[in-house]
Design a protein around this motif. Structure first.
Motif, PDB file in Angstrom:
ATOM      1  N   GLY A  28       0.794  -1.230   0.000  1.00 38.96           N
ATOM      2  CA  GLY A  28       0.000   0.000   0.000  1.00 38.96           C
ATOM      3  C   GLY A  28       0.821   1.271   0.000  1.00 38.96           C
ATOM      4  N   ALA A  29       1.728   1.416   0.929  1.00 41.87           N
ATOM      5  CA  ALA A  29       2.521   2.638   1.041  1.00 41.87           C
ATOM      6  C   ALA A  29       3.645   2.695   0.016  1.00 41.87           C
ATOM      7  CB  ALA A  29       3.102   2.761   2.450  1.00 41.87           C
ATOM      8  N   HIS A  30       3.976   1.545  -0.590  1.00 41.19           N
ATOM      9  CA  HIS A  30       5.048   1.470  -1.581  1.00 41.19           C
ATOM     10  C   HIS A  30       4.562   0.663  -2.785  1.00 41.19           C
ATOM     11  CE1 HIS A  30       8.140   3.249   0.956  1.00 41.19           C
ATOM     12  NE2 HIS A  30       7.594   2.572   1.949  1.00 41.19           N
ATOM     13  N   PRO A  31       3.770   1.264  -3.662  1.00 44.30           N
ATOM     14  CA  PRO A  31       3.221   0.523  -4.803  1.00 44.30           C
ATOM     15  C   PRO A  31       4.275   0.055  -5.801  1.00 44.30           C
ATOM     16  CG  PRO A  31       2.647   2.850  -4.942  1.00 44.30           C
ATOM     17  CD  PRO A  31       3.301   2.635  -3.615  1.00 44.30           C
ATOM     18  N   GLU A  32       5.489   0.556  -5.693  1.00 45.29           N
ATOM     19  CA  GLU A  32       6.550   0.095  -6.578  1.00 45.29           C
ATOM     20  C   GLU A  32       7.020  -1.315  -6.203  1.00 45.29           C
ATOM     21  OE1 GLU A  32       8.697   2.166  -3.171  1.00 45.29           O
ATOM     22  OE2 GLU A  32       6.846   2.466  -4.267  1.00 45.29           O
ATOM     23  N   VAL A  33       6.700  -1.765  -4.997  1.00 47.24           N
ATOM     24  CA  VAL A  33       7.099  -3.089  -4.514  1.00 47.24           C
ATOM     25  C   VAL A  33       6.017  -4.104  -4.877  1.00 47.24           C
ATOM     26  CG1 VAL A  33       7.665  -4.476  -2.486  1.00 47.24           C
ATOM     27  CG2 VAL A  33       8.398  -2.083  -2.609  1.00 47.24           C
ATOM     28  N   GLY A  34       6.402  -5.109  -5.662  1.00 49.07           N
ATOM     29  CA  GLY A  34       5.490  -6.184  -6.035  1.00 49.07           C
ATOM     30  C   GLY A  34       6.029  -7.520  -5.548  1.00 49.07           C
TER      31      GLY A  34
END
Length: 96
Positions: A28-34
């Protein structure tokens, strides 16, 4: 489907394997992390283990025993055997 409509393959930040975007969970807070589903489950289990270490209870003792049993099964490769492997992997999905 044209190439413009196909989701671009992206990498899991944990295991570094390629996945379609729809197969990744975004933070949520870091959408770049998948993170892929398998890594998300592993992270959940490790987070539970860390919480158990910080706040010991009688349930912690049970979960620690389950974890040790799981480690023993993996060390012996029983989860990869043709007959018992699928059963052990199914049981593992429902354990803490």
């Amino acid at each position: 489907m044209t190439s413009a409509e196909e989701p671009a393959p992206t990498r899991c930040w944990c295991c570094d394997r390629e996945y379609d975007e729809r197969e990744l969970v975004r933070l949520g807070a870091h959408p770049e992390v998948g993170i892929c589903g398998a890594c998300a489950v592993d992270i959940r289990q490790r987070a539970g283990q860390r919480q158990d270490e910080l706040r010991p209870t009688w349930g912690t003792t049970v979960r620690t025993g389950v974890r040790r049993l799981r480690e023993g099964v993996i060390a012996r490769g029983w989860h990869q055997r043709p007959l018992i492997g699928p059963i052990l992997r199914r049981i593992n999905r429902h354990l803490p």
